[in-house]
Design a protein around this motif. Sequence first.
Motif, PDB file in Angstrom:
ATOM      1  N   VAL A 122       1.003  -1.333  -0.023  1.00 18.41           N
ATOM      2  CA  VAL A 122      -0.192  -0.114   0.068  1.00 18.41           C
ATOM      3  C   VAL A 122       0.906   1.297  -0.101  1.00 18.41           C
ATOM      4  CG1 VAL A 122      -2.002   1.265   1.263  1.00 18.41           C
ATOM      5  CG2 VAL A 122      -1.883  -1.140   1.439  1.00 18.41           C
ATOM      6  N   PRO A 123       0.810   1.928  -0.971  1.00 23.21           N
ATOM      7  CA  PRO A 123       1.700   3.215  -1.221  1.00 23.21           C
ATOM      8  C   PRO A 123       1.394   4.128   0.061  1.00 23.21           C
ATOM      9  CG  PRO A 123       0.575   3.058  -3.126  1.00 23.21           C
ATOM     10  CD  PRO A 123      -0.171   2.083  -2.077  1.00 23.21           C
ATOM     11  N   VAL A 179       6.986  -0.766   6.619  1.00 20.43           N
ATOM     12  CA  VAL A 179       7.922  -0.905   5.505  1.00 20.43           C
ATOM     13  C   VAL A 179       7.678  -0.656   4.261  1.00 20.43           C
ATOM     14  CG1 VAL A 179       9.970  -2.213   4.615  1.00 20.43           C
ATOM     15  CG2 VAL A 179       8.872  -2.852   6.881  1.00 20.43           C
ATOM     16  N   GLY A 180       8.209   0.107   3.497  1.00 25.87           N
ATOM     17  CA  GLY A 180       7.873   0.487   2.265  1.00 25.87           C
ATOM     18  C   GLY A 180       9.006   0.524   1.207  1.00 25.87           C
ATOM     19  N   GLY A 181       8.820   0.836   0.145  1.00 29.11           N
ATOM     20  CA  GLY A 181       9.931   1.007  -0.979  1.00 29.11           C
ATOM     21  C   GLY A 181      10.248  -0.545  -1.458  1.00 29.11           C
ATOM     22  N   ALA A 182      11.446  -0.567  -2.209  1.00 29.93           N
ATOM     23  CA  ALA A 182      12.161  -1.718  -2.680  1.00 29.93           C
ATOM     24  C   ALA A 182      12.222  -2.854  -1.670  1.00 29.93           C
ATOM     25  CB  ALA A 182      13.099  -1.521  -3.628  1.00 29.93           C
ATOM     26  N   GLN A 183      12.676  -2.107  -0.386  1.00 32.42           N
ATOM     27  CA  GLN A 183      13.052  -3.011   0.630  1.00 32.42           C
ATOM     28  C   GLN A 183      11.774  -3.888   1.198  1.00 32.42           C
ATOM     29  OE1 GLN A 183      13.262   0.264   0.427  1.00 32.42           O
ATOM     30  NE2 GLN A 183      12.646   1.329   2.286  1.00 32.42           N
ATOM     31  N   ALA A 184      10.614  -3.124   1.102  1.00 35.64           N
ATOM     32  CA  ALA A 184       9.445  -4.085   1.370  1.00 35.64           C
ATOM     33  C   ALA A 184       9.183  -5.079   0.408  1.00 35.64           C
ATOM     34  CB  ALA A 184       8.053  -2.920   1.371  1.00 35.64           C
ATOM     35  N   ILE A 185       9.247  -4.668  -0.725  1.00 33.35           N
ATOM     36  CA  ILE A 185       8.990  -5.755  -1.843  1.00 33.35           C
ATOM     37  C   ILE A 185      10.112  -7.022  -1.900  1.00 33.35           C
ATOM     38  CG2 ILE A 185       8.996  -6.629  -4.326  1.00 33.35           C
ATOM     39  CD1 ILE A 185       6.645  -4.664  -3.186  1.00 33.35           C
ATOM     40  N   ALA A 186      11.288  -6.733  -1.171  1.00 29.69           N
ATOM     41  CA  ALA A 186      12.361  -7.859  -1.251  1.00 29.69           C
ATOM     42  C   ALA A 186      11.924  -8.648   0.243  1.00 29.69           C
ATOM     43  CB  ALA A 186      13.795  -7.110  -0.902  1.00 29.69           C
ATOM     44  N   PHE A 208      10.389   2.531  -7.903  1.00 29.09           N
ATOM     45  CA  PHE A 208      11.416   1.949  -7.126  1.00 29.09           C
ATOM     46  C   PHE A 208      10.382   0.379  -6.739  1.00 29.09           C
ATOM     47  CE2 PHE A 208      13.143   5.794  -6.553  1.00 29.09           C
ATOM     48  CZ  PHE A 208      14.568   5.660  -7.306  1.00 29.09           C
ATOM     49  N   VAL A 209       9.551   0.748  -6.424  1.00 27.01           N
ATOM     50  CA  VAL A 209       8.163  -0.543  -6.184  1.00 27.01           C
ATOM     51  C   VAL A 209       8.146  -1.513  -7.249  1.00 27.01           C
ATOM     52  CG1 VAL A 209       6.260  -1.190  -5.409  1.00 27.01           C
ATOM     53  CG2 VAL A 209       7.520   0.388  -4.343  1.00 27.01           C
ATOM     54  N   ALA A 210       7.899  -0.793  -8.516  1.00 30.39           N
ATOM     55  CA  ALA A 210       7.668  -1.416  -9.776  1.00 30.39           C
ATOM     56  C   ALA A 210       8.822  -2.151 -10.206  1.00 30.39           C
ATOM     57  CB  ALA A 210       7.173  -0.328 -10.719  1.00 30.39           C
ATOM     58  N   LEU A 211       9.760  -1.545 -10.248  1.00 24.72           N
ATOM     59  CA  LEU A 211      11.340  -1.871 -10.617  1.00 24.72           C
ATOM     60  C   LEU A 211      11.536  -3.463  -9.716  1.00 24.72           C
ATOM     61  CD1 LEU A 211      13.666   0.879 -11.517  1.00 24.72           C
ATOM     62  CD2 LEU A 211      12.449  -0.758 -13.012  1.00 24.72           C
ATOM     63  N   ALA A 212      11.315  -3.327  -8.520  1.00 23.14           N
ATOM     64  CA  ALA A 212      11.465  -4.245  -7.256  1.00 23.14           C
ATOM     65  C   ALA A 212      10.493  -5.577  -7.725  1.00 23.14           C
ATOM     66  CB  ALA A 212      11.342  -3.832  -6.022  1.00 23.14           C
TER      67      ALA A 212
END
Length: 431
Positions: A122-123, A179-186, A208-212
């Motif tokens: 969730v952004p 947690v947000g961003g690419a780190q959350a996706i990881a 960054f989320v889309a790329l992750a």
Amino acid sequence: MKIVRISDEVTIKRSIDTGTTEQQAIVKTIIADVRTQGDEALHVYTEKFDRVNLSTFSVTNKEIEEAYEKVDQRFISIIREAAANIRSFHEKQLRSSWMTTEDNGTLLGQKITPLDSVGVYVPGGTAAYPSSVLMNVIPAKVAGVERIVMVSPPNADGVVPAAVLVAAQEAGVKEIYKVGGAQAIAALAYGTESIASVDKITGPGNIFVALAKREVFGDVDIDMIAGPSEIAILADETARADEVAADLLSQAEHDPRACSVLVTPSMVLAEEVAAEVEKQLTMLPRQEIAARSIADYGAIYVTADIDEAVETVNQLAPEHLEVITENALELLGKIRHAGAIFIGRYSSEPVGDYFAGPNHVLPTNGTARFSSPLNVDDFQKKSSVIIYSERALKENGAKIAAFARMEGLEAHARAVEIRLKNDRSVTKKGS
């Protein structure tokens, strides 16, 4: 807005962002760090990007209770009613396992199994998106997913926006992390000490989320790589220019790269809408964002007639399509490509964004040619069930072996033939 007469073909200027080389490198580094360092990396990146130092990533029951105190009771009631509408719509999408019996005793079927675990992003940032919570979580719940994990970046005060937490609670989420961003996706894809990994990740986010999500796809499933929001409006002279302009701007205010298009056979309407857009722009709180979107990605296409207008829309394959014409429902059968179709004057696109029930997570960038909105099927998997009878194998074994040998797979052929041979041997001994 630019007014363009259609000739033979229409092309839409879309913003398809695959990220810069630098952004791609940043995302790969973040994912690698989270995989090797776990929570330590999450703390580092949360402090770096969200400017907050958290003692724990988990959202507590106290934080949820405080969220309910902060959110207006009327809005909580609206969330509950919207959730009920979304749940009712998606329950109609549920499929059941099935089995058929052939005359020769063979049973063939399909087993429907919900995914074990799903992560919902969730952004955060400048706005709160409780609607994203409902649209991603409720179909997963309806599908029967046991573990649903929500991640969202914390505000500067170290909490997730209250409306988002209320929506999560109403939707039934039991596991929420700040947690947000690419780190959350990881973290969702590979797990850390605090966050166990999931099988699928859904939900929108920044580049960054889309790329992750693109980077972890294959290790986990994802819903889609969504582009900026799009709306196309198919309208004739019966439409009101002020309403059409308002609907175009409803998407333009999302993002400077959002795309808003009117397709109409009426030059009069085209000119009136263009004037209305300029007029209404001056009154929007997000005027700068909407103005850039309209200037760079907005257009009005004028066609020879309504049939050409319909074909133009099919070429565009928009995320959202409004049809505001005389006898609008009659055009539904001619529309082949659109993520969500809003028929009639009263079906403004925000009705679908928040309340009607259908999902607002939709295919963008022309992918409505082959993709569907987020739905219950996205949270289930299907297994084929084959129970072949002895009679069926005797009837078809030689054909199966022949097919296998035609492909050069001798062991495949023998795997069938050995059963036929063994059965013949048993028959001979018995006789």
